[in-house]
Design an enzyme around this catalytic site. Structure first.
Site, PDB file in Angstrom:
ATOM      1  N   HIS A  79      -5.160   3.373   4.198  1.00 39.16           N
ATOM      2  CA  HIS A  79      -4.684   1.965   4.393  1.00 39.16           C
ATOM      3  C   HIS A  79      -3.367   1.579   4.966  1.00 39.16           C
ATOM      4  O   HIS A  79      -3.098   0.708   5.916  1.00 39.16           O
ATOM      5  CB  HIS A  79      -4.977   1.191   2.902  1.00 39.16           C
ATOM      6  CG  HIS A  79      -6.442   1.316   2.426  1.00 39.16           C
ATOM      7  ND1 HIS A  79      -6.625   0.905   1.212  1.00 39.16           N
ATOM      8  CD2 HIS A  79      -7.562   1.775   2.738  1.00 39.16           C
ATOM      9  CE1 HIS A  79      -7.825   1.269   0.821  1.00 39.16           C
ATOM     10  NE2 HIS A  79      -8.538   1.771   1.882  1.00 39.16           N
ATOM     11  N   HIS A 118     -11.851   0.119  -6.169  1.00 40.10           N
ATOM     12  CA  HIS A 118     -10.966   0.633  -6.874  1.00 40.10           C
ATOM     13  C   HIS A 118     -10.696  -0.085  -8.120  1.00 40.10           C
ATOM     14  O   HIS A 118     -10.488   0.086  -9.121  1.00 40.10           O
ATOM     15  CB  HIS A 118      -9.615   0.606  -6.135  1.00 40.10           C
ATOM     16  CG  HIS A 118      -9.738   1.818  -4.836  1.00 40.10           C
ATOM     17  ND1 HIS A 118      -8.685   1.800  -3.911  1.00 40.10           N
ATOM     18  CD2 HIS A 118     -10.428   2.456  -4.547  1.00 40.10           C
ATOM     19  CE1 HIS A 118      -8.974   2.652  -3.092  1.00 40.10           C
ATOM     20  NE2 HIS A 118     -10.081   3.111  -3.299  1.00 40.10           N
ATOM     21  N   GLU A 132      -5.709   5.051  -0.011  1.00 39.63           N
ATOM     22  CA  GLU A 132      -4.654   4.098  -0.065  1.00 39.63           C
ATOM     23  C   GLU A 132      -3.677   4.706   1.033  1.00 39.63           C
ATOM     24  O   GLU A 132      -2.965   3.821   1.552  1.00 39.63           O
ATOM     25  CB  GLU A 132      -3.845   4.252  -1.415  1.00 39.63           C
ATOM     26  CG  GLU A 132      -4.570   3.409  -2.509  1.00 39.63           C
ATOM     27  CD  GLU A 132      -4.922   2.007  -2.418  1.00 39.63           C
ATOM     28  OE1 GLU A 132      -4.187   1.454  -1.503  1.00 39.63           O
ATOM     29  OE2 GLU A 132      -5.784   1.596  -3.061  1.00 39.63           O
ATOM     30  N   GLU A 168     -10.923  -1.487  -1.835  1.00 40.75           N
ATOM     31  CA  GLU A 168     -10.319  -2.151  -2.957  1.00 40.75           C
ATOM     32  C   GLU A 168     -11.046  -2.704  -4.069  1.00 40.75           C
ATOM     33  O   GLU A 168     -10.966  -2.729  -5.117  1.00 40.75           O
ATOM     34  CB  GLU A 168      -9.108  -3.178  -2.765  1.00 40.75           C
ATOM     35  CG  GLU A 168      -8.236  -2.667  -1.463  1.00 40.75           C
ATOM     36  CD  GLU A 168      -7.335  -1.560  -2.028  1.00 40.75           C
ATOM     37  OE1 GLU A 168      -7.347  -1.293  -3.293  1.00 40.75           O
ATOM     38  OE2 GLU A 168      -6.491  -0.997  -1.178  1.00 40.75           O
ATOM     39  N   TYR A 217      -2.054  -0.250   8.640  1.00 40.33           N
ATOM     40  CA  TYR A 217      -1.227  -1.580   8.931  1.00 40.33           C
ATOM     41  C   TYR A 217      -0.326  -1.110  10.150  1.00 40.33           C
ATOM     42  O   TYR A 217      -0.118  -2.029  10.838  1.00 40.33           O
ATOM     43  CB  TYR A 217      -0.905  -1.948   7.725  1.00 40.33           C
ATOM     44  CG  TYR A 217      -1.579  -2.297   6.476  1.00 40.33           C
ATOM     45  CD1 TYR A 217      -2.856  -3.057   6.701  1.00 40.33           C
ATOM     46  CD2 TYR A 217      -1.539  -1.556   5.246  1.00 40.33           C
ATOM     47  CE1 TYR A 217      -3.754  -3.402   5.886  1.00 40.33           C
ATOM     48  CE2 TYR A 217      -2.512  -2.017   4.390  1.00 40.33           C
ATOM     49  CZ  TYR A 217      -3.570  -2.973   4.641  1.00 40.33           C
ATOM     50  OH  TYR A 217      -4.559  -3.085   3.520  1.00 40.33           O
ATOM     51  N   GLU A 223      -3.715  -4.363  -6.508  1.00 40.24           N
ATOM     52  CA  GLU A 223      -4.823  -4.386  -5.538  1.00 40.24           C
ATOM     53  C   GLU A 223      -5.649  -5.465  -5.660  1.00 40.24           C
ATOM     54  O   GLU A 223      -6.375  -5.736  -4.603  1.00 40.24           O
ATOM     55  CB  GLU A 223      -5.844  -3.257  -6.046  1.00 40.24           C
ATOM     56  CG  GLU A 223      -4.836  -1.730  -5.893  1.00 40.24           C
ATOM     57  CD  GLU A 223      -5.530  -0.500  -5.745  1.00 40.24           C
ATOM     58  OE1 GLU A 223      -7.065  -0.778  -6.280  1.00 40.24           O
ATOM     59  OE2 GLU A 223      -5.214   0.643  -5.523  1.00 40.24           O
ATOM     60  N   ASP A 241       0.808  -1.159   0.068  1.00 42.88           N
ATOM     61  CA  ASP A 241      -0.124   0.063  -0.074  1.00 42.88           C
ATOM     62  C   ASP A 241       0.784   1.102  -0.150  1.00 42.88           C
ATOM     63  O   ASP A 241       0.240   2.206  -0.517  1.00 42.88           O
ATOM     64  CB  ASP A 241      -1.075  -0.050   1.069  1.00 42.88           C
ATOM     65  CG  ASP A 241      -2.253  -0.309   0.804  1.00 42.88           C
ATOM     66  OD1 ASP A 241      -2.746   0.622  -0.152  1.00 42.88           O
ATOM     67  OD2 ASP A 241      -3.110  -0.840   1.497  1.00 42.88           O
TER      68      ASP A 241
END
Length: 316
Positions: free
Chosen positions: A98, A192, A95, A189, A102, A155, A64
């Site tokens: 995202h 996307h 993104e 995702e 993490y 993705e 990402d």
């Protein structure tokens, strides 16, 4: 040069506005999902299980990061409408969210020394580096159609290898908050990949028949190359917990979905949604696990009253 505003009252492509509405309604932040509430479950896992989860989450952070810093940016170069640029800008922000999410997962569940080891691993693992270098090479050097294919593969396929484990634990009623973040990412995702696949189809249709034939050879060669590395990565990461074949099947299923998003037929037989590990599908379809309105926010927290995730959302 005269700068002209975007007129949202003019419809160039109805799908732009549909995806804008869908994407903005799904806006979320990692800070609203208390991953630290998963510590009770985390402490029941073996060290091997923790290592696998940390590696797949760390791998997602690397993928990402590439997408937020390079991948989405290059999609703007081939925009067919002004509103498409706005949609891609939304994708870019998500993104970045995202990638940060993490880090939130790793920080919430691990000591600093462990986190540093995970980052060291993700930045140096040969299989992980092959993925990001191969995709980024296309982002930097190839034409816009090839860039879209690389983005859809990244993705729609490469991410999903790493999504498997959190969904597998969620299907067993473990790590609810970690998996809620993953499910929120999947929801993004799926939008996307479908949108970029649609835009790819519009441009691909303009190619001559011989150009399309040559392009498909390149596209399938890239897919074969990426999956060869992906399956080797799967064997290295998932063998300790006995999930290698289940993950490979999940990857094949998502490879078929990515090809379909771009207007091509499925390539892998016996890789339908019925062939996916039912525990993972249970993890995908499990509704939000809210305990109260203040301390716990799951997939039900989506601005615009978006409903809890189900299999239809997963397939967008």
């Amino acid at each position: 040069m005269t700068i002209q505003t975007v007129n949202w009252n003019i419809t160039e492509d109805e799908f732009d506005e549909y995806v804008w509405d869908k994407a903005t309604a799904q806006f979320w932040l990692d800070t609203r999902v208390p991953v630290s509430n998963d510590l009770k479950d985390w402490r029941t896992l073996s060290q091997t299980e923790k290592d696998v989860i940390n590696k797949v989450v760390g791998g997602l952070a690397l993928l990402d990061t590439l997408q937020s810093e390079e991948g989405v940016n290059v999609m703007r170069e081939d925009s067919l409408t002004r509103k498409e640029v706005a949609v891609i800008n939304n994708f870019l922000m998500m993104e970045s969210i995202h990638a940060k999410s993490y880090g939130t997962i790793l920080t919430s569940l691990n000591e600093n020394s462990v986190i540093n080891d995970v980052y060291e691993w993700m930045n140096n693992d040969p299989r992980m580096q092959y993925k990001v270098q191969r995709i980024n090479e296309i982002y930097q050097n190839e034409d816009n159609l090839k860039k879209k294919v690389a983005s859809v593969y990244l993705e729609g396929i490469l991410y999903y290898n790493n999504f498997f484990t959190p969904l597998w634990y969620r299907g067993q009623n473990k790590l609810a908050n970690l998996s809620e973040i993953i499910k929120l990412v999947i929801r993004d995702e799926s939008v996307h990949g479908t949108y970029l696949g649609y835009k790819f189809q519009l441009s691909f249709a303009k190619l001559a028949a011989d150009e399309q034939a040559d392009f498909k050879i390149w596209m399938y060669d890239l897919l074969d190359d990426l999956l060869e590395n992906e399956f080797a990565f799967t064997e290295e990461i998932y063998a300790p917990i006995g999930l290698v074949e289940d993950v490979k099947q999940f990857v094949r299923y998502n490879a078929n979905k990515s090809l379909q998003n771009m207007g091509f037929p499925s390539r892998y037989d016996n890789a339908s949604i019925e062939d996916i590990n039912p525990i993972v599908m249970n993890g995908i379809s499990t509704e939000t696990a809210n305990h109260d309105f203040f301390s716990q926010v799951g997939a039900g927290y989506l601005m615009g009253n978006v409903e809890a995730m189900d299999e239809e959302d997963y397939a967008f």
